[in-house]
Structure formats: C-alpha cells, structure tokens
Design a protein around this motif. Structure first.
Motif, short mmCIF file in Angstrom:
data_model
loop_
_atom_site.label_atom_id
_atom_site.label_comp_id
_atom_site.label_asym_id
_atom_site.label_seq_id
_atom_site.Cartn_x
_atom_site.Cartn_y
_atom_site.Cartn_z
N ARG A 134 8.06 0.57 9.54
CA ARG A 134 8.51 1.02 8.13
C ARG A 134 9.12 -0.23 7.35
O ARG A 134 8.95 0.09 5.97
N TRP A 135 9.51 -1.05 7.82
CA TRP A 135 9.95 -2.21 7.28
C TRP A 135 8.72 -2.84 6.13
O TRP A 135 8.95 -3.30 5.08
N VAL A 136 7.61 -3.01 6.99
CA VAL A 136 6.54 -3.53 6.25
C VAL A 136 5.95 -2.47 4.99
O VAL A 136 5.85 -2.94 4.00
N ALA A 137 6.19 -1.29 5.63
CA ALA A 137 5.57 -0.25 4.41
C ALA A 137 6.56 -0.11 3.36
O ALA A 137 6.05 -0.10 1.97
N ASP A 138 7.73 -0.41 3.57
CA ASP A 138 8.75 -0.47 2.25
C ASP A 138 8.40 -1.24 1.30
O ASP A 138 8.67 -1.29 0.22
N ARG A 139 7.80 -2.38 1.98
CA ARG A 139 7.51 -3.70 1.15
C ARG A 139 5.91 -3.77 0.45
O ARG A 139 6.04 -4.40 -0.34
N TRP A 140 5.52 -2.62 1.00
CA TRP A 140 3.84 -2.70 0.48
C TRP A 140 3.86 -2.39 -1.07
O TRP A 140 3.06 -3.02 -1.63
N LEU A 169 -0.72 -3.67 9.17
CA LEU A 169 -0.34 -3.57 7.60
C LEU A 169 -0.50 -4.96 7.40
O LEU A 169 -0.75 -5.48 6.18
N LEU A 170 0.19 -6.06 8.18
CA LEU A 170 0.35 -7.31 7.54
C LEU A 170 -0.78 -7.90 7.90
O LEU A 170 -1.05 -8.88 6.90
N THR A 171 -1.69 -7.81 8.72
CA THR A 171 -3.21 -8.49 8.54
C THR A 171 -3.85 -7.78 7.26
O THR A 171 -4.75 -8.70 6.90
N ALA A 172 -3.91 -6.57 7.03
CA ALA A 172 -4.32 -6.19 5.77
C ALA A 172 -3.84 -6.80 4.37
O ALA A 172 -4.55 -7.42 3.45
N ALA A 173 -2.52 -7.10 4.66
CA ALA A 173 -1.75 -7.69 3.39
C ALA A 173 -2.34 -9.31 3.34
O ALA A 173 -2.60 -9.68 2.21
N ARG A 174 -2.37 -9.96 4.39
CA ARG A 174 -2.82 -11.23 4.43
C ARG A 174 -4.53 -11.46 3.98
O ARG A 174 -4.76 -12.17 3.27
N ALA A 175 -5.24 -10.51 4.15
CA ALA A 175 -6.73 -10.47 4.00
C ALA A 175 -6.89 -10.22 2.33
O ALA A 175 -7.65 -10.81 1.76
#
Length: 693
Positions: A633-639, A593-599
C-alpha cells in the motif's frame, strides 16, 4: 578518393535460399520483393548491398531525374515527354536505402519549396521512389517502419507507379522497384496483411557447422585486411554471375508456364489453404524466374517447389503469434510424382557453382533460414498441425461462476503459510478474445501507432506551426503572407517569404509501452483463475500487437519480482514468456510494483517520448515478508507521482471477495477492471442490459 568495394555477393558463404530469393526478384521484379527475417549478425544487410554490384548496368535518358529507359520512356514522366531513342547514358543499377525515420515526403516526393517561394513555380521534388526506379530499394529493420509507409512502398512495388497528390502538386511517375526488407523478429513482427504483400520471404540463422563458420570468418578477415585484393579474387565469379542474371532477365518472358504447371501451382496453394489469389500469382512468377535462372524453356516441378517454399510460408499465418512455416512433406505430396510434360534435358544442374547462389537440391527439405551447411535441414518451419480453423473465443469468467467454492478454496486467509512441498504449476491459456480499449490520458508526441491520442506526422490536421517538420499548411502560409503584407501601400500580387511558411500540426494515434505486471503467486492458481488470467493477458498482447505497441513483462511470485521481458517490439516474445509462466508461492506485491517502476525509469531515459501504460494483473493480496500488505500500500500510494497511467485487472473471483485489488487501484489512481469486464464484448453486453432495463 575511390570508395571501398562492397563485399562480393559470390563470396558470401551459405545463405543459399536468401541468395536464390534475391536472384528471383532480380530476374522478375514483378515477383513483388523479398522479406528477409533473421537474427542479428547473419549478413542480411551485407548480402543485399552486395547484390547491386552484380546487377546489369542500365541505359537512362540523359538528364532525367526519374531514370527513364530511353527505349521505353514513361509517357507521364514529369521530366518528359521523352522521345524513344533520344540521348542516353549508362549508369550502374541503383541501390537506394530507406532510413527508418524517413517522412512521407522523402519517400514519395513533394513540392519544391525553394522554387515555389522563390519564383512562384509549382515544381515537384523527386523522392526515394524515383531514385530507386529500375533499381533496388532496401529497407533495413522494415518491421520498425511505420505501417503506412510500408503500405506505400508495397503499393508502389505492386503497381510500378508512384502517385503524389499533395500541396497543390499532382504527379505520377514510374517506380518499378525491387523491394527488399530485412528484419530481426526479436524486435517485433510485421502485421500479416503486410507480410502477405511481400512476394517472397526467407528466414536465415547463423551456421551451426564449425567448418562453415571458420570459412565465414576467414573470408571476412581477408576482406577487412585488403578489400580491393579480395574483390579482385572474386572478380571472375562476379562477372559470371552478372552475365547469368542478365541472360535470365532476357529469357524470363519466354519461359512457358504450361497448364500442367498452373494446375500444380493451384493445387499447392489450395492445399495450404492460403487466402486470396496473390500466392498463386507470386508462385507462378517466381517459378518462371527460377526456370529462366536454371536456363530452362518451361516451368518444371523443381521450379514450382522452390517458388512455393519462398512464396507460401509467410502466408500461412492465421493469427498474430503464428510463426511462418511450411510443411514440406505436404508440399511434396501436393506436387505429386506424375510425369512432367515434355521434360527438357537440362532440367537438373548436376554441377552447381559453389560461388553462385544455387538452390541446393539436397537441402530443399531444410529450413529456409540456412546460412549454414548446404547439407542437413532443420524442420522447425513445419506447420502441418495448423488447420487454419480458429476455435470459438471463450467467454470471460462471469461473477457467480464459482459460487460453490468454499472459503478455504478461495484462500481468504492471506497469511496462511504455503506447504513446503508445493511445486509451481503451469496453466495453459485458451483462445484470446478482443479486449476493451485502454489508452493513456492526454495527448502525447510519441511514435505513430494505434492506441493513444498524440501529435503525429500522420492524422487529422488540427492547426499549424511556424517551426515544425510536418507538411506545408498552404492556407496558413498564405494567411501569414497576407497579414504580413496588409500594411503595405499599393496593390499587387501576394508575396510569400520564408518567414511565412507554416507547417501542419496533425493529430493521430501513437503507440505506447504496455508494461504488464502479472501476479503468479499461489493465490492466483485457485481453480481456473490462472488460466483465465493468462487468456486475458494473451488477449491484451494481441491487442498490443495490432496497435503497434512495445511490450514488457514483470512477474512476481515467491519472495521476489523479475523483469521477465525488457521492453521490446516483439509481442511474440512476450506471449512465449507468459505461456510457460509457472504459478505458486507467496505474493511479493510491493516488489512487483517496485520492479515495474525501476523498469519504467530506465525506459524513460531511453525513449522519453514514448508514454507508458502499466497493466497490473493481481487479486490484490500481499503475503511475502513482514508487513507485506502495508508495504504494498505504501508503494501504491506513491505510484501517482510516477506520472504513469495504470490499469489494475482484478483477478479475484467467486462469491466471497476481499476487495484488495479495488483498494490498490484507488491508491494508485488507476482504472479498476475485473476479469469479467476485461473483454470488449462484456462492456457491450452491460450497456445493452442497462438499456433494456
């Protein structure tokens, strides 16, 4: 100040098949244009631009904006009527380049606003099609041009006319153009329907022969150091080439196309199972043009062979990801070795001029993309295994289909360590199917396409605006002028000023960036799950191809995530990336998820108007590193704060489920879809079952 001379056409090394394709469409413009596919840095643009310098000069009616031929003027010319034989002037053949961002009005022509608002006259302002009449229209990166503009250009090239019915203007004029498009396949392909409408196609790559690369560099450096002197060196070769082109143009109408030649052409086209009759017609025209170029009075077997190699490869595509190609062994078998009727003594050219674009008879078995040595050929264009018959699409996995699986087989223990000896496996996708329609919410302002609603320059008119770039909205303009003059004393005709001008606001569909994040961990490899996942993702890529989206791919497995394919127009590259994707190891969901967000952050800077749809394919498990599930879940909550719409494709199957992907979708504010619900047919079936119940 004199302009710098163009790099001479006759000085270009290699690229024999591109040269002959350009020559044939010059000799016979009714061939239908040329599409040149090739990697960057292969002199595609240089060669097209240099062609104009060797085209014969033209006589045009003096003062005609549409370039009418004084011997046969267009009876419907807007600047006419012209009398045959009236005053004429000579001009070089034109090369008109179409910019990628050109509007419909710039291409076809439009209402002359200065005259309409100034004197009240309805006048037509010619577009690029008028400028290119009897000349060359060049579109660089044609695959990035909006589909409706490509359709428009191909229509004009096929019909030889441009018709405009817009803004109170009804105009038709001749537009006999030689259309040449170049493209880099890495940036995406043209749809097969558009490919088929280009008469000829060529693929080129840079030479892999050191000696030839040396000569290419030597000539380019010599040109850069002294353009005028270099052009002078090739002046004689240029003049000879121009004279030969002019002679072939005069001769082509008299070249005999015998019943024997027509039979061979029909046999070849039928043998390659091409759709429709366009292939036969184009091959016949190109064969006549090649015969005229070779100074023959009738079409010979070699003419048909050269024409078929240029006219058929791009018509062999059956599916979006099929590469253009031609099985040349099959071509030779179809052409046969029977005697040609009445062969002429000059059927062969034993001493081709290396400075002229000659088809190399020893290289006819090679690939069409050679800008390298005339000897040697790459057989990568062979496509003999494609029978053209599509297998029936598979039925997506349905719930309960793996009811016999044990808990251990479904890997419910997310913390279970992976055996050190486990090696990555590669599952193969099956035939793609039609997927459900996924769109981005709201209304965007991105590039025209076929996915999400957007304000575009092509679509249904929904309003007007004063400061815009769309077509003129006449009713709104008249209404604004009437309201402005309503308070004036006295009666009179309506006066329209520049401040009254209103432009159309149109709503259509835009293309999006579809970023696909694929869980390739070991848990995804249970039984046939990864095969189903790859089939679903390839199906989604087919949908993205048809909707003209950009695509990117993020994969995650083991301990890390990887941007396997940065956002690109090349859906084919994404399909190739996923086809060979291995699976195995733990599940680093948070890293994915973090890699997708940075891209997406980087892409937002590059293209702020293009909206994004994230498609996350996972079973929802997170097993890589300490507190893996909590971190995910922490990353998903901030998506939701990213503002990116997302779809979670739940790859968990079988009777016993943990529901982790559904929980992930809820946290991300994403749509949750199971693999069984991914296909469009499954949605239809569900609706029918409910209606029956």
């Amino acid at each position: 100040m004199d302009s710098v001379p163009q790099f001479p056409f006759s000085a270009i090394v290699g690229a024999d098949e591109m040269a002959i394709a350009l020559v044939l469409t010059t000799v016979a413009p009714d061939v239908g244009g040329v599409l040149v596919r090739g990697e960057k840095g292969t002199a595609k643009s240089t060669m097209v631009r240099s062609l104009a310098a060797v085209l014969p000069e033209q006589d045009v009616v003096d003062g005609c904006r549409f370039g009418c031929d004084p011997s046969e003027p267009d009876p419907q010319c807007p600047d006419g009527p012209h009398t045959p034989g009236e005053d004429a002037v000579q001009r070089p053949a034109r090369l008109v380049e179409l910019p990628i961002g050109a509007s419909d009005d710039r291409v076809t022509g439009s209402l002359d606003l200065s005259r309409a608002l100034g004197s009240g006259q309805t006048a037509f302002e010619p577009g690029l099609l008028a400028d290119a009449h009897r000349g060359l229209l060049y579109v660089d990166e044609v695959n990035l041009l909006q589909d409706h503009l490509v359709d428009l250009l191909l229509d004009a090239a096929a019909m030889g006319r441009n018709t405009v019915e817009r803004d109170g203007v009804s105009v038709t004029h001749a537009a006999r153009i030689m259309l040449v498009g170049t493209m880099n396949p890495e940036e995406g392909e043209l749809r097969p329907q558009l490919l088929d409408r280009f008469g000829l196609s060529v693929e080129i790559t840079a030479s892999r022969v050191p000696q030839e690369r040396v000569e290419i560099v030597r000539r380019r450096l010599a040109y850069d150091a002294d353009p005028e002197g270099f052009a002078t060196t090739y002046a004689d070769a240029q003049a000879t080439l121009g004279a030969r082109l002019a002679a072939a143009q005069q001769r082509v109408a008299d070249v005999e196309l015998s019943d024997w030649a027509l039979g061979k052409i029909a046999t070849v086209c039928a043998g390659f199972d091409v759709d429709g009759m366009r292939a036969d017609i184009v091959t016949a025209r190109a064969a006549r043009a090649h015969a005229a170029w070779q100074d023959r009075d009738s079409v010979a077997r070699e003419d048909i062979r050269v024409a078929a190699k240029l006219a058929l490869p791009h018509r062999r595509r059956r599916k979006p990801f099929d590469a253009p190609g031609l099985d040349e062994d099959l071509l030779d078998r179809l052409l046969g070795d029977d005697d040609e009727p009445d062969p002429t003594p000059d059927d062969t050219n034993d001493d081709p001029d290396p400075q002229q674009p000659q088809p190399d008879s020893q290289n006819d078995g090679g690939e069409t993309d050679r800008e390298d040595s005339p000897s040697g050929g790459d057989s990568s264009s062979s496509d003999s295994g494609d029978s053209g018959q599509d297998a029936a699409p598979p039925t997506p996995h349905q719930d309960g289909g793996e009811a016999d699986r044990s808990d251990q087989e479904q890997e419910l223990d997310t913390a279970a360590p992976e055996a050190p000896s486990a090696a990555p496996q590669v599952a193969q996708a099956e035939e793609p199917y039609r997927v459900r329609s996924f769109t981005v919410r709201g209304v965007g302002r991105g590039e025209a396409g076929r996915r999400s609603r957007a304000i575009t320059n092509w679509g249904a008119t929904i309003g007007s605006e004063r400061d815009g770039s769309g077509a003129v909205h006449l009713p709104a303009t008249i209404r604004a002028a009437a309201l402005r003059g309503a308070g004036r004393a006295g009666a009179g005709r309506l006066h329209v000023a520049g401040e009254d001008l209103r432009h159309k606001v149109t709503q259509g569909r835009e293309s999006n960036l579809v970023l696909i994040a694929v869980d390739a961990s070991g848990s995804m490899g249970a039984r046939e799950r990864m095969r189903e996942v790859k089939t679903a993702v390839i199906s989604l890529l087919t949908d993205a191809y048809q909707r003209r989206d950009r695509v990117g791919v993020v994969t995650f497995r083991g301990a890390e995530a990887d941007l396997a394919l940065p956002p690109t127009h090349s859906v084919e590259a994404a399909a190739a990336c996923l086809t060979d994707l291995p699976h195995g190891g733990r599940t680093p969901l948070a890293e994915g998820l973090l890699t997708a967000a940075r891209a997406l952050e980087v892409e937002r800077i590059r293209d702020p108007h293009r909206r994004v749809l994230l498609v996350l394919v996972t079973d929802g498990r997170a097993t890589s590193g300490p507190d893996a599930l909590e971190r995910a879940r922490w990353v998903a909550d901030r998506w939701p704060s990213t503002g990116v719409d997302a779809v979670v494709v739940d790859a968990e199957t079988g009777r016993f489920r943990m529901g982790l992907a559904a929980d992930l979708a809820e946290r991300m504010g994403a749509e949750h879809v199971t693999l069984a619900e991914f296909a469009a047919d499954s949605l239809v079936s569900a609706i029918r079952e409910r209606s029956v119940a």
